[in-house]
Every structure is written in structure tokens, then in C-alpha cells.
Design an enzyme around this catalytic site. Structure first.
Site, PDB file in Angstrom:
ATOM      1  N   PHE A 116      -3.129  17.374   6.076  1.00 36.27           N
ATOM      2  CA  PHE A 116      -2.211  16.351   5.573  1.00 36.27           C
ATOM      3  C   PHE A 116      -2.084  16.500   4.066  1.00 36.27           C
ATOM      4  O   PHE A 116      -1.009  16.464   3.509  1.00 36.27           O
ATOM      5  CB  PHE A 116      -2.763  14.979   5.930  1.00 36.27           C
ATOM      6  CG  PHE A 116      -1.840  13.848   5.622  1.00 36.27           C
ATOM      7  CD1 PHE A 116      -0.771  13.564   6.450  1.00 36.27           C
ATOM      8  CD2 PHE A 116      -2.037  13.063   4.503  1.00 36.27           C
ATOM      9  CE1 PHE A 116       0.080  12.517   6.176  1.00 36.27           C
ATOM     10  CE2 PHE A 116      -1.188  12.015   4.221  1.00 36.27           C
ATOM     11  CZ  PHE A 116      -0.125  11.741   5.056  1.00 36.27           C
ATOM     12  N   PRO A 156       5.712   7.441   1.695  1.00 37.69           N
ATOM     13  CA  PRO A 156       7.106   7.668   2.095  1.00 37.69           C
ATOM     14  C   PRO A 156       7.511   9.138   2.049  1.00 37.69           C
ATOM     15  O   PRO A 156       8.278   9.600   2.882  1.00 37.69           O
ATOM     16  CB  PRO A 156       7.901   6.854   1.080  1.00 37.69           C
ATOM     17  CG  PRO A 156       6.972   5.795   0.638  1.00 37.69           C
ATOM     18  CD  PRO A 156       5.599   6.395   0.678  1.00 37.69           C
ATOM     19  N   LEU A 157       6.985   9.878   1.096  1.00 36.58           N
ATOM     20  CA  LEU A 157       7.374  11.281   0.980  1.00 36.58           C
ATOM     21  C   LEU A 157       7.037  12.045   2.251  1.00 36.58           C
ATOM     22  O   LEU A 157       7.771  12.920   2.681  1.00 36.58           O
ATOM     23  CB  LEU A 157       6.658  11.913  -0.219  1.00 36.58           C
ATOM     24  CG  LEU A 157       6.905  13.397  -0.458  1.00 36.58           C
ATOM     25  CD1 LEU A 157       8.370  13.645  -0.740  1.00 36.58           C
ATOM     26  CD2 LEU A 157       6.066  13.912  -1.599  1.00 36.58           C
ATOM     27  N   ASP A 207       2.478   3.484   2.795  1.00 28.82           N
ATOM     28  CA  ASP A 207       1.490   4.528   2.521  1.00 28.82           C
ATOM     29  C   ASP A 207       2.084   5.744   1.796  1.00 28.82           C
ATOM     30  O   ASP A 207       1.876   5.898   0.605  1.00 28.82           O
ATOM     31  CB  ASP A 207       0.789   4.956   3.812  1.00 28.82           C
ATOM     32  CG  ASP A 207      -0.589   5.534   3.528  1.00 28.82           C
ATOM     33  OD1 ASP A 207      -0.916   5.697   2.351  1.00 28.82           O
ATOM     34  OD2 ASP A 207      -1.335   5.813   4.475  1.00 28.82           O
ATOM     35  N   HIS A 257      -5.352  -0.387   5.617  1.00 26.59           N
ATOM     36  CA  HIS A 257      -5.599   0.140   6.964  1.00 26.59           C
ATOM     37  C   HIS A 257      -6.415  -0.805   7.847  1.00 26.59           C
ATOM     38  O   HIS A 257      -5.867  -1.661   8.494  1.00 26.59           O
ATOM     39  CB  HIS A 257      -6.247   1.523   6.941  1.00 26.59           C
ATOM     40  CG  HIS A 257      -5.369   2.543   6.317  1.00 26.59           C
ATOM     41  ND1 HIS A 257      -4.059   2.685   6.677  1.00 26.59           N
ATOM     42  CD2 HIS A 257      -5.580   3.456   5.356  1.00 26.59           C
ATOM     43  CE1 HIS A 257      -3.509   3.646   5.960  1.00 26.59           C
ATOM     44  NE2 HIS A 257      -4.403   4.130   5.141  1.00 26.59           N
ATOM     45  N   HIS A 306       0.849  -1.181   0.000  1.00 34.45           N
ATOM     46  CA  HIS A 306       0.000   0.000   0.000  1.00 34.45           C
ATOM     47  C   HIS A 306       0.884   1.230   0.000  1.00 34.45           C
ATOM     48  O   HIS A 306       1.440   1.596   1.025  1.00 34.45           O
ATOM     49  CB  HIS A 306      -0.895  -0.065   1.260  1.00 34.45           C
ATOM     50  CG  HIS A 306      -1.500   1.244   1.640  1.00 34.45           C
ATOM     51  ND1 HIS A 306      -1.850   1.533   2.937  1.00 34.45           N
ATOM     52  CD2 HIS A 306      -1.816   2.321   0.918  1.00 34.45           C
ATOM     53  CE1 HIS A 306      -2.351   2.737   2.985  1.00 34.45           C
ATOM     54  NE2 HIS A 306      -2.342   3.250   1.789  1.00 34.45           N
TER      55      HIS A 306
HETATM   56  C1  LIG Z   1      -3.658   6.049   9.054  1.00 37.91           C
HETATM   57  O1  LIG Z   1      -4.617   6.970   8.823  1.00 37.91           O
HETATM   58  C2  LIG Z   1      -4.397   7.817   7.749  1.00 37.91           C
HETATM   59  C3  LIG Z   1      -5.586   8.638   7.627  1.00 37.91           C
HETATM   60  O2  LIG Z   1      -6.084   8.588   6.378  1.00 37.91           O
HETATM   61  C4  LIG Z   1      -4.137   7.131   6.485  1.00 37.91           C
HETATM   62  O3  LIG Z   1      -3.874   7.995   5.448  1.00 37.91           O
HETATM   63  C5  LIG Z   1      -3.024   6.252   6.692  1.00 37.91           C
HETATM   64  O4  LIG Z   1      -2.804   5.556   5.536  1.00 37.91           O
HETATM   65  C6  LIG Z   1      -3.387   5.337   7.808  1.00 37.91           C
HETATM   66  N1  LIG Z   1      -2.379   4.427   7.991  1.00 37.91           N
HETATM   67  C7  LIG Z   1      -2.672   3.267   8.452  1.00 37.91           C
HETATM   68  C8  LIG Z   1      -1.622   2.323   8.559  1.00 37.91           C
HETATM   69  O5  LIG Z   1      -3.775   2.960   8.795  1.00 37.91           O
HETATM   70 ZN   LIG Z   2      -3.021   5.178   1.759  1.00 38.10          ZN
END
Ligand SMILES: *[C@@H]1O[C@H](CO)[C@@H](O)[C@H](O)[C@H]1NC(C)=O
Ligand SMILES: [Zn+2]
Ligand SMILES: *[C@@H]1O[C@H](CO)[C@@H](O)[C@H](O)[C@H]1NC(C)=O
Ligand SMILES: *[C@@H]1O[C@H](CO)[C@@H](O)[C@H](O)[C@H]1NC(C)=O
Ligand SMILES: *[C@@H]1O[C@H](CO)[C@@H](O)[C@H](O)[C@H]1NC(C)=O
Length: 884
Positions: A508, A783-784, A781, A726, A436
Site C-alpha cells: 500500500f 483520497p489519492l 483516509d 479506525h 481523518h
Molecule cells: C483500514 O485499514 C487500513 C490499514 O492501515 C488503514 O490504513 C485504513 O485507514 C483503515 N481504514 C479504516 C476505515 O479503518
Molecule cells: Zn489513516
């Protein structure tokens, strides 16, 4: 007079230091120590004779004996190491026996070569599989992975170095154990000031040390009695072992030889023994429980009915006989014209229906309609809210967790030994997939910064953007920002998520604009800009080549399709093809940001139906007639999944059973998550059926779910999705969590990411999910915005390992899960994790490739089967193969 005083002073100082130095040496080479050393050698000889007799029992004792109740893997290991030492009364030369056992013909005096011999044995075991050549990563360290550091002093300079080290650093002797750690540099042993002693001692005691220059390390260990502590005091007895156990406990890589390991090295890893938990006596469910289980069965059945499954499993379609690396496609973007088929398709109530031909009236593929979906969704939502079922599921989950803890207590040593005995493999060279990661944030900030600077230097006059009526060159853009290349730094780039983004998805996303400037984002991180995304393409290629260099890391990049116009697909495909973005280590997922309300507000779309048309019609067109979009056709071969992204925490109204059709959805509000999910699911379902019937690759639904927001997101994904990203909100619903466990739905979690957004790292449920046996993997998710190092995926694993005390076995299991969850081809998966990877449990495991002991997988499989039998009241019909 003065002169005389100076002379006197010098003489005094010189005399004193001679005395001091010699005293220092005497001190450490006391007779007692030498005697003890001799004694230990003798004992060693005796023991060697008894050894073989004892050997068989030792292993069992060790694994059984450790049940003592230590919880954490690290500490347990530590203890057991110590116990071995005490049990055998060998204070000094633990490694001698290793050497002997590794090679029965050796004389018993030959202790010094132990490590060297283990190494050579390793070389013999090592598979010649081309892909397993150690890459530069390891060459840099000079250590075969999974093995102790072999010191590589140049032969000649040895003595000089030692003396220098001795004279300059004698006041700070270090623990000899440092040199057993894989990553320790030469310095670590250079400033050993007892090196000199060692050299002498092993010269006199141990004849067979032609290899001495390779085995400095062993020397330190084996002559441990004259090891001294920080104050220069000798620490007799046992210190060697205690220190060794220190260094052993924490590390993932430096696997030191020890007698038991050496013993097991001789066995095939398959012959592991372990303690099976038979703590599932006849659990006869009470009435309440039985009722709950019936309901759970119903939920699982629903998922089975919904989910798109390939009719013919990939391993039946393509039997892999050749175990070598699959040949890389030399020309991945070549297109050969394929014949159009007669299929006819049209949108009906938001779902594309396919007919055999234009005159045919029968839908070829039937997919659940929206009303049924929302009815079933509500059914599930009612179920997961029921108190009785909640408590049953909660109990089962806690029990699963406890069973796992018990398993680790009983078997972690056996697991560790099994890992040691798997030649060549360690955590670093098992395959791991970043399941991911968003493509436009796939480089780290330093990388992006370097790239921006180099572009500013090399192509300052490139016209890159059209703003406020004028075309600007790159140089002018920076001038307009009042910045020079020199000014740029990572802090200025300011893309990193920090405290201000916690719980603020809007911020974010704002962070995603380098320097807070949407123009830099437009120039460097967009693919549909004035330069046709050339810069993004170039930086992507660099990321790809980093991945290729790391060889054991793969990634599944999510790339956006917005649904604003139908040409988006062709633009994307041509960007990919024209920039030659291809890597064996990469597959793509398409992500759809859920932004209907924004487009509606901007007047780009009139109804939700427009978005669906823009997304799905081109896909059906290219599937029916590849010639219509040749580049897209080629690109889709590498697209394995479809993702939905956006802020889940936005409030939304839970859909009712009867929702307006997409065509009727013309209001300004964004539809709910489950509404999006249903229409994506339904269209992908018919699309996949069509593609499968034509022998093309399929696209799995793998949305972002359960990061925040309502629990019904997770329920909707449970029905429709192959895997999710997630899933942290599963912690709020034991029923769904249990269902996700039973169905083994893949969760790609990124605890670091949630750290910056929604959830503190410590509270992330990853660990709990892992213990309970959910199908979890670690991913990066963004890295940047989140990671600091060049290898973000390893950073992610590394932090998880230290925070949650994951063992090497745990890490390898997670890495193995990530390969399962990924969309890479059957051929690659077979190559990465074993020929029979699709079989359940230990049969599907190849420890030589995954470094996961059978013990662990047998345990997981046993527990899962027990659980399924319980839920199906003993009537579960479990196929031998994993679902596709
Ligand atoms: C944690 O929450 C943020 C909120 O969107 C999400 O972008 C991120 O990917 C999430 N990471 C994980 C591991 O759940
Ligand atoms: Zn994501
Ligand atoms: C260990 O046990 C095996 C079989 O259990 C036996 O054949 C072997 O001789 C034993 N080895 C020693 C050293 O006792
Ligand atoms: C259309 O498909 C149906 C069902 O396959 C078939 O019976 C019919 O002959 C086809 N018609 C044409 C014009 O090809
Ligand atoms: C884990 O999830 C993936 C899908 O994400 C699935 O393919 C795989 O079979 C699952 N693992 C097991 C053991 O079922």
C-alpha cells in the site's frame, strides 16, 4: 406503374400513421379516464371539507401505524406512502391538499401551484444567515435544497419541445415520477409524451395555472390517471402514489411535499412527538452482572484519571453571542512577539517535566509514570479477557442495537418529517468534517495528474531534484522515466490501491509512489525537497480552494513529523507559512510514523529517546518562548491533534510492566504500539497543561488505533486518547467496544480504506457501531489512493448510505458527530451545529443547523444515560455538558 405504386404506398403509410397516432391518443384519453378524473376532482372537493377534521389524527396514526415490522427505512417509507394513498382514496391528486394547507386562503381548485407554493414558503423560512446562501452547487441544479425539482423550461419553447419530444420519442414513455427526482435533467420530462395531454387537461380543469411553466412536474403527478406504463397501457388508480413513493423512498434530497409533511411544516421542528421506548424496566443486575459493572466503572474511572481535560471549558472561556459567521482571520500568519515565561523544562525518563523556574524543585504538572501506565494497561487487558464481563458487555451491546432498530421502526417517519420541516437544511448543506485524512494523499488522482501535467507544461525547466550526482529539471526527470506529458494518465500514475494491496500495508505504501517512481513522489508529494515543497504547497492550495468552494466540507489533515531531527518542526512551519497554507475549513494534525527501527538501522538515532527529544523539545521551547520559533508558534495555533501512524499488523511484543526507559531503548527493534502511545501521551499531557496555563491552544492525542494488530492497542488508546482513527478491531472485543460506547470516544472510520487494506466493506463494523450508538464519523483516509470523485468525503458518505441503507437522518447524525470529533474552534462549532452544541442530548441540538431531529438525539441520550445508570448501579453523576 412504379410511380403509382410509390404514391399508393406513401398514401397507405400516411393514412396508417394518422390512424395510428389518433388511436394512440384516443387510447390514452379514453372517456373512462376523463370521467375518473372528474370524479376524483369531486372527491377531492368533498375530502377537502372533511380534511381538517381528520388531520390531527392522521399524523399520529402514521407514525404509530408504521410499527408493522418493516426493518429497512427505505421500504418502510415506501409502504407508508402507499398506505396514505389508499387510506384517502385519492388516486389522482395528492398534491391539491398540500397547496391548500400551505396557504389557507387559496381556493381548492388551485391544485397546480402546489409545489410552487411550497417553494415560496420555503423561501420565507429560509434563514438569511450569510453562510447559508446556496452555493453554485445548488444553483447548478436549480433546486432549493430539500425541495422538489421545479422544472424550468423556457416559457416560449414549451410547446415546441413537447411536440418534438412526442414525435420522436413516443415509443418510450417514461414514468412521470422521474421529474420529481432532484437530479433529473430536463430530458427526463422532455420525453414525456403525455405532456401534451397534461397541458390540455390542466388547461381545462385547473384555471389557476399562471405558473404553469414552473410546475410542469406537478402537472405530471396530478394528471397521473393518464399515466401509461412501458407498454403504453394505462395504469389507473394509485399509480401516482406508488410511483411517487418509489422516487421518495430512495433519495436523500428530493423531498416531495406530501400532506403530512406540509402539516408538519407549519410546526416548529421542536414540537416533534415520538414514541419513547420504555423497555428498560427495573433491570436489577444479578450478582455476576453487578460485579462486572463494578469493574467497568473502574475502567472508566481510570480513563478519566488519565485523559487530559481542559480545566475551563471553551464555552466558559468564550461566550458566543453573535450567531453570524465568525470573521475570517485576515492575517492568519501574523506574529506578535510574546513574552518568554520563566518555566523550566527537562526530559526525565522520556517525559518532559515542567518547573516554575530553574531553581524550583516541584514539578508543575504530574503525569502518570510509565510503570503505572503499563500496570493499568495490564489490568484492563485482564478485564477485557474475562469471560463473564465479555458476555455481559456483549449482551448490552446487542440490546443497544435492538433498541435502536426498534426506535427506527417506530419513529423513522416522525424523524423524516422533522427533517422535512427543518427549513433549508438537507444532507448537502450540513457541516461535515473529514476527521481523518492524510495530507500528502489529500488530492484525488485526477487532480494530481492534472497538476503534474500542468507543471510539466508550464515549468519544464525548473530544477527539481538532485539524483545520482546531477541536478535534473522537470523535463529531464520525465525523459529519464521515458515519459511525456501526453503519456501520463491515471492508470500510469498507479497510485490507486487495488487487490494487490489487500492485507499488504507494505505494498500500500509502495503504491504511494506515483508511476512506481519515488522521484515523482519526491518532487510532487514531499515538502522537504529541492524546491522546498513548492509543488506540494501549490496543489494543497488547490485542494483548499476546492474545500472552500464546497463550503460545507472541512478537513483535518495529518502531516508528518518523523522525529529524525529537531529542525523538522521549523521546516514544516515555514513551509506552511511561506506557502500561505491557510483555510478556514482546515486544521492540522501532526502524525508520527512509528519508524524507530528504520532510523536506528540507518544510524540516524541511537536510542528511542532521540526521537522523543526531536519531537517534543521544540514544542516546549516554543511554548515557553514563542520568540524562539515564531513561525512554529503561529502554525501551532492551527494544530489540534497528534496522531500515530504505521502498520499496526506488524508483530510486536506486548510490553511488560517494567519496560526499559527510552534512553535504554537502544536495540534494533521497534517499540510496541502502547510504548509509543504512552510517551506521546505523557509528553502531550505536560505540554497541554503548560499551554493551557499560558492560554494557548492544546493538542489532543488522536492516534490511528485498532485498524489491525493486537487488541492492546485499543486498550492503550482507551486510557490515553481523546479519539481514535479506525477502531475496527473493537469488533473483536465486546468489553472494549462497550467501554468506548460508555465513554463516547470518537471513532473516525473509513470503511472504503479498509476495503482496500484489511477488511471487506461489507464486513466493516461501521454500521454495527453506528446502530449501537458509538460516537462514529466517516472519513476518507487517503483520497489519492482510494476515491474516484472530486468530493471524496461525499463519496464516502454516499457509499456507506447505499451499502448500509443509511437514511438521511443517519447521515446527518454522522456528519454532526464528525463536527464534535473535530478540533475546530468553539466559535466555529457553535456556528456550524448550534449555539448550545456542548449540551448533551436534544438540548444541544439545533435542527436548523444539523438537520438531525431531536427525536434521534433524545433517543441516543436516553439510552446512553440508562446505560450509564446501569453500570454505575443507579449512582451515575452525569454532567449536562459533553466533556472537552
Ligand atoms: C483500514 O485499514 C487500513 C490499514 O492501515 C488503514 O490504513 C485504513 O485507514 C483503515 N481504514 C479504516 C476505515 O479503518
Ligand atoms: Zn489513516
Ligand atoms: C387539531 O387539534 C387541535 C388541538 O388538538 C385543535 O385545536 C384543532 O382544532 C384541531 N384541528 C382540527 C382540524 O381538528
Ligand atoms: C521559582 O518558583 C518558586 C515557586 O513558584 C518561587 O517560590 C521562587 O521564588 C521562584 N524563584 C525565582 C528565582 O523566581
Ligand atoms: C464524540 O467524540 C468526541 C471526541 O472525539 C467528543 O468531543 C464528543 O463529545 C463525543 N460525543 C459525545 C456525544 O460525547
Amino acid at each position: 406503374m412504379d410511380e403509382y405504386a410509390v404514391h399508393l404506398a406513401i398514401a397507405a403509410i400516411a393514412g396508417a400513421s394518422v390512424v395510428a397516432i389518433s388511436a394512440y391518443f384516443m387510447h390514452r384519453k379514453t372517456l373512462a379516464q376523463i370521467l375518473e378524473f372528474a370524479r376524483s376532482m369531486e372527491k377531492e372537493r368533498d375530502r377537502v371539507k372533511e380534511k381538517d377534521a381528520k388531520e390531527n389524527s392522521t399524523l399520529l396514526e402514521e407514525s404509530a401505524g408504521n410499527a408493522g415490522g418493516m426493518y429497512h427505512y427505505k421500504r418502510r417509507n415506501h409502504l407508508s406512502r402507499r398506505r396514505i394513498a389508499i387510506g384517502r382514496t385519492s388516486a389522482s391528486l395528492p398534491d391539491v391538499t398540500v397547496a391548500r394547507k400551505m396557504n389557507g386562503t387559496e381556493g381548492e381548485e388551485r391544485g397546480i401551484g402546489s409545489d410552487a407554493e411550497v417553494v415560496s414558503t420555503e423561501m420565507v423560512f429560509k434563514d438569511d444567515d450569510d453562510d447559508d446562501d446556496d452555493d453554485d452547487y445548488y444553483k447548478g441544479m436549480g433546486v432549493p435544497p430539500g425541495l422538489p425539482k421545479v422544472q424550468t423550461f423556457p416559457k416560449v419553447s414549451n410547446s415546441i419541445k413537447r411536440i418534438v419530444g412526442h414525435v420522436t420519442k413516443e415509443s418510450s414513455p417514461k414514468s412521470p415520477a422521474t421529474c420529481t427526482s432532484t437530479f433529473d435533467s430536463l430530458e427526463g420530462s422532455d420525453d414525456e409524451d403525455n405532456v401534451e395531454n397534461n397541458a390540455e387537461i390542466h388547461g381545462s380543469y385547473l384555471e389557476a395555472d399562471e405558473n404553469a411553466e414552473d410546475t410542469e412536474c406537478n402537472t405530471f403527478i396530478q394528471t397521473m390517471p393518464d399515466h401509461i406504463d412501458a407498454n403504453g397501457n394505462p395504469i389507473p388508480l394509485g399509480s401516482a402514489n406508488i410511483i411517487r413513493s418509489h422516487s421518495k423512498s430512495g433519495d436523500l434530497h428530493g423531498v416531495q411535499p406530501d400532506p403530512i409533511a406540509a402539516d408538519i411544516l407549519r410546526k416548529e421542528p421542536e414540537h416533534e412527538t415520538f414514541i419513547r421506548l420504555k423497555i428498560t424496566p427495573n433491570e436489577i443486575p444479578s450478582m455476576d452482572e453487578a460485579e462486572a459493572y463494578m469493574v467497568l466503572q473502574e475502567c472508566l474511572q481510570l480513563r478519566e484519571d488519565y485523559l487530559f481535560m481542559e480545566e475551563v471549558a471553551p464555552w466558559e472561556k468564550e461566550v458566543i453571542t453573535d450567531p453570524s459567521t465568525p470573521k475570517a482571520n485576515p492575517n492568519p500568519f501574523s506574529y506578535t512577539s510574546e513574552k518568554k515565561t520563566d518555566h523550566y523544562f527537562q526530559m526525565e525518563d522520556g517525559v518532559v517535566q515542567v518547573y516554575a523556574n530553574k531553581s524550583s524543585k516541584d514539578k508543575l504538572f504530574n503525569v502518570v509514570d510509565a510503570t503505572t501506565f503499563f500496570t493499568d494497561l495490564h489490568r484492563i487487558l485482564r478485564i477485557i479477557a474475562s469471560g463473564n464481563i465479555r458476555s455481559v458487555c456483549h449482551r448490552r451491546l446487542v440490546l443497544l442495537e435492538q433498541k435502536f432498530n426498534l426506535h427506527v421502526m417506530l419513529n423513522s417517519d416522525a424523524e423524516f418529517l422533522a427533517q422535512k420541516s427543518a427549513p433549508h437544511r438537507d444532507f448537502y448543506n450540513v457541516r461535515k468534517v473529514d476527521t481523518h485524512v492524510h495530507h500528502s494523499a489529500c488530492m484525488n488522482q485526477k487532480h494530481l495528474l492534472r497538476f503534474i501535467k500542468s507543471k510539466l507544461r508550464k515549468e519544464p525547466d525548473e530544477v527539481v531534484i538532485f539524483r545520482d550526482g546531477t541536478y535534473l529539471t522537470l523535463k529531464e526527470v520525465f525523459e529519464s522515466l521515458d515519459l511525456t506529458g501526453y503519456d501520463l494518465n491515471v492508470d500510469l500514475l498507479d497510485v490507486h490501491a487495488d487487490k494487490s494491496t489487500f492485507h499488504r500495508f507494505d505494498k500500500f505504501n509502495l503504491k504511494y509512489n506515483p508511476c512506481g517512481q519515488s522521484r515523482l513522489r519526491e518532487i510532487f508529494l514531499k515538502q522537504d525537497n529541492l524546491i522546498q515543497g513548492r509543488f506540494l504547497g501549490e496543489v494543497t492550495k488547490q485542494v483548499f480552494s476546492d474545500l472552500t468552494a464546497s463550503k460545507y466540507q472541512m478537513a483535518e489533515y495529518r502531516i508528518s513529523i518523523y522525529g529524525r531531527k529537531q529542525s523538522e518542526w521549523d521546516q514544516l512551519a515555514s513551509w506552511i507559512v511561506n506557502n500561505d497554507l491557510y483555510s478556514e475549513n482546515v486544521v492540522w494534525l501532526i502524525q508520527l510514523p512509528r519508524l524507530y527501527n528504520i532510523y536506528k538501522g540507518m544510524g540516524i538515532v541511537t536510542s528511542f529517546q532521540n526521537i522523543l527529544d526531536n519531537i517534543f523539545l521544540p514544542l516546549f521551547e516554543v511554548t515557553v518562548d514563542p520568540d524562539s520559533h515564531p513561525q512554529l508558534h503561529v502554525f501551532l495555533k492551527k494544530v489540534v491533534g497528534f496522531d500515530l501512524v504505521d502498520d499496526e499488523s506488524k508483530p510486536e511484543r506486548r510490553p511488560t510492566k517494567h519496560m526499559p526507559t527510552p534512553e535504554q531503548w537502544t536495540n534494533v527493534f521497534n517499540p510496541a504500539f502502547s510504548y509509543y502511545v504512552y510517551y506521546c501521551y505523557a509528553n502531550l499531557y505536560t505540554l497541554n497543561k503548560l499551554r493551557e496555563s499560558k492560554g494557548l491552544s492544546t493538542i489532543k492525542l488522536r492516534p490511528h488505533t485498532g485498524e489491525a494488530g493486537d487488541i492492546d492497542h485499543l486498550a492503550a488508546s482507551f486510557l490515553t486518547s481523546h479519539a481514535i482513527a479506525h477502531g475496527i478491531n473493537l469488533r473483536k472485543s465486546p468489553v472494549l467496544q462497550y467501554l468506548y460506547y460508555l465513554a463516547q470516544i470518537g471513532l473516525a472510520m473509513s470503511p472504503l480504506s479498509n476495503n482496500s487494506l484489511f477488511l471487506d466493506y461489507q464486513r466493516n463494523p461501521f454500521q454495527t457501531f453506528f446502530l449501537r450508538g458509538l460516537n462514529v464519523s466517516l472519513s476518507t483516509d487517503d483520497p489519492l489512493q482510494i476515491h474516484l470523485t472530486k468530493e471524496p468525503l461525499v463519496e464516502e458518505y454516499s457509499i456507506a448510505a447505499s451499502v448500509w441503507k443509511l437514511s438521511s437522518c443517519d447521515l446527518c447524525e454522522i456528519a454532526r458527530n464528525s463536527v464534535y470529533q473535530s478540533g475546530f474552534s468553539h466559535a466555529l462549532k457553535s456556528h456550524w451545529i448550534g449555539k448550545s452544541y456542548y449540551k448533551r442530548g436534544p438540548d444541544g441540538n439545533d435542527i436548523h443547523k444539523t438537520n438531525v431531529p431531536h427525536i434521534r438525539l433524545e433517543f441516543r441520550d436516553m439510552l446512553w444515560r440508562d446505560e450509564m445508570q446501569l453500570v454505575y448501579l443507579g449512582n451515575a453523576d452525569i454532567p449536562d455538558e459533553i466533556p472537552t
